[in-house]
Design a protein around this motif. Structure first.
Motif, PDB file in Angstrom:
ATOM      1  N   HIS A   8       0.860  -1.183   0.000  1.00 58.56           N
ATOM      2  CA  HIS A   8       0.000   0.000   0.000  1.00 58.56           C
ATOM      3  C   HIS A   8       0.896   1.231   0.000  1.00 58.56           C
ATOM      4  O   HIS A   8       1.738   1.393   0.900  1.00 58.56           O
ATOM      5  CB  HIS A   8      -0.930  -0.008   1.220  1.00 58.56           C
ATOM      6  N   VAL A   9       0.725   2.047  -1.020  1.00 56.27           N
ATOM      7  CA  VAL A   9       1.605   3.194  -1.219  1.00 56.27           C
ATOM      8  C   VAL A   9       0.778   4.432  -1.548  1.00 56.27           C
ATOM      9  O   VAL A   9      -0.364   4.325  -2.029  1.00 56.27           O
ATOM     10  CB  VAL A   9       2.612   2.918  -2.355  1.00 56.27           C
ATOM     11  N   HIS A  24      -3.046   3.627  -2.126  1.00 56.85           N
ATOM     12  CA  HIS A  24      -3.312   2.739  -3.259  1.00 56.85           C
ATOM     13  C   HIS A  24      -2.714   1.370  -2.973  1.00 56.85           C
ATOM     14  O   HIS A  24      -1.663   1.257  -2.328  1.00 56.85           O
ATOM     15  CB  HIS A  24      -2.676   3.279  -4.547  1.00 56.85           C
ATOM     16  N   GLU A  25      -3.375   0.340  -3.485  1.00 60.46           N
ATOM     17  CA  GLU A  25      -2.809  -1.011  -3.421  1.00 60.46           C
ATOM     18  C   GLU A  25      -2.121  -1.317  -4.742  1.00 60.46           C
ATOM     19  O   GLU A  25      -2.677  -1.056  -5.820  1.00 60.46           O
ATOM     20  CB  GLU A  25      -3.893  -2.053  -3.163  1.00 60.46           C
ATOM     21  N   GLN A  37      -4.510   0.469  -7.459  1.00 64.48           N
ATOM     22  CA  GLN A  37      -5.941   0.698  -7.274  1.00 64.48           C
ATOM     23  C   GLN A  37      -6.153   1.583  -6.056  1.00 64.48           C
ATOM     24  O   GLN A  37      -5.646   1.305  -4.968  1.00 64.48           O
ATOM     25  CB  GLN A  37      -6.684  -0.623  -7.087  1.00 64.48           C
ATOM     26  N   CYS A  38      -6.863   2.661  -6.262  1.00 63.98           N
ATOM     27  CA  CYS A  38      -7.176   3.592  -5.175  1.00 63.98           C
ATOM     28  C   CYS A  38      -8.095   2.911  -4.173  1.00 63.98           C
ATOM     29  O   CYS A  38      -9.137   2.352  -4.532  1.00 63.98           O
ATOM     30  CB  CYS A  38      -7.831   4.852  -5.739  1.00 63.98           C
ATOM     31  N   THR A  39      -7.738   2.949  -2.909  1.00 61.96           N
ATOM     32  CA  THR A  39      -8.567   2.311  -1.878  1.00 61.96           C
ATOM     33  C   THR A  39      -9.758   3.185  -1.490  1.00 61.96           C
ATOM     34  O   THR A  39     -10.653   2.729  -0.775  1.00 61.96           O
ATOM     35  CB  THR A  39      -7.725   1.998  -0.624  1.00 61.96           C
ATOM     36  N   GLU A  40      -9.776   4.449  -1.977  1.00 59.23           N
ATOM     37  CA  GLU A  40     -10.894   5.340  -1.672  1.00 59.23           C
ATOM     38  C   GLU A  40     -12.054   5.133  -2.645  1.00 59.23           C
ATOM     39  O   GLU A  40     -13.216   5.051  -2.244  1.00 59.23           O
ATOM     40  CB  GLU A  40     -10.427   6.806  -1.721  1.00 59.23           C
ATOM     41  N   LYS A  46      -2.177   3.348 -13.824  1.00 56.38           N
ATOM     42  CA  LYS A  46      -0.753   3.007 -13.820  1.00 56.38           C
ATOM     43  C   LYS A  46       0.068   4.186 -13.313  1.00 56.38           C
ATOM     44  O   LYS A  46      -0.268   5.350 -13.550  1.00 56.38           O
ATOM     45  CB  LYS A  46      -0.284   2.618 -15.224  1.00 56.38           C
ATOM     46  N   GLU A  47       1.150   3.862 -12.625  1.00 53.14           N
ATOM     47  CA  GLU A  47       2.083   4.855 -12.127  1.00 53.14           C
ATOM     48  C   GLU A  47       3.504   4.366 -12.409  1.00 53.14           C
ATOM     49  O   GLU A  47       3.772   3.162 -12.300  1.00 53.14           O
ATOM     50  CB  GLU A  47       1.915   5.065 -10.620  1.00 53.14           C
TER      51      GLU A  47
END
Length: 218
Positions: A8-9, A24-25, A37-40, A46-47
């Motif tokens: 998680h970053v 994000h996971e 994937q945004c946890t919100e 992609k990053e």
């Protein structure tokens, strides 16, 4: 730091928080990118990933009149200073060394440089060192003599103390500090009782010969 799947970053989410980082996971990595994937809000995007990297630099180690060549790894943005110490491995030895000079180009030496700009780091082995000792005779005998002792780099020479080196017994009267270590001591030459210098910082020790004090004229 590299991103690994399952971690998680923090990243900005283009869907729900383009100007604010959210947790994000990391789903997958590869090709210099991470799918996260945004946890919100659950948005997947992609990053680019960052990778830990180092630069390998040639290190020349001087020890007792001989030189060995090895290498060491540094962070590219790390600043290397004259006097820095680190461990280096060569074909001949593994040694703790102290930086004596930094080469950043042909015949271009400096006392500090970023690792990315360095060609060669010149060093001196300091885990085990040779120390020159000038021994003055006692009882009016003429002529001083010189001897070399081999001791660990963290061995302490103490002014006013009598120290034994094999068959030699010397009462330390003064210590001359190496120029590269002067900033660590109050004077370049120390002579007060209790003054202490690590062997790796010593240029020369001066002392009185105590080896024959056990002999009597009777």
């Amino acid at each position: 730091m590299s991103e690994n799947a399952g971690e998680h970053v923090p990243f900005e989410c283009p869907s729900c928080s383009p100007d604010l980082e959210t947790v994000h996971e990391v789903l997958t990595t590869g090709g210099g990118n991470a799918t996260v994937q945004c946890t919100e809000c659950g948005h997947v995007h992609k990053e680019p990933t960052t990778e830990d990297r180092t630069v390998e630099r040639e290190v020349v180690v001087s020890q007792d009149g001989e030189s060995f060549t090895g290498s060491a790894e540094f962070d590219p943005g790390e600043t290397v200073y004259e006097g820095d110490e680190f461990i280096v491995e060569t074909e001949e030895t593994i040694a703790q060394v102290r930086v004596t000079s930094i080469e950043v180009g042909p015949e271009d030496r400096t006392t500090r440089a970023d690792a990315a700009d360095i060609d060669t780091v010149w060093t001196r082995a300091v885990d085990n060192v040779s120390v020159d000792v000038t021994v003055h005779p006692k009882d009016g005998d003429e002529g001083s003599r010189s001897l070399t002792v081999h001791v660990p780099g963290d061995y302490e020479f103490v002014v006013g103390e009598t120290q034994e080196f094999g068959d030699e017994t010397v009462s330390v009267t003064g210590i001359h500090v190496r120029e590269s270590a002067i900033e660590s001591y109050k004077f370049p030459k120390l002579g007060e009782d209790g003054d202490t210098v690590f062997a790796k910082d010593v240029k020369r020790v001066y002392g009185d010969d105590e080896s024959s004090t056990a002999w009597s004229a009777w």
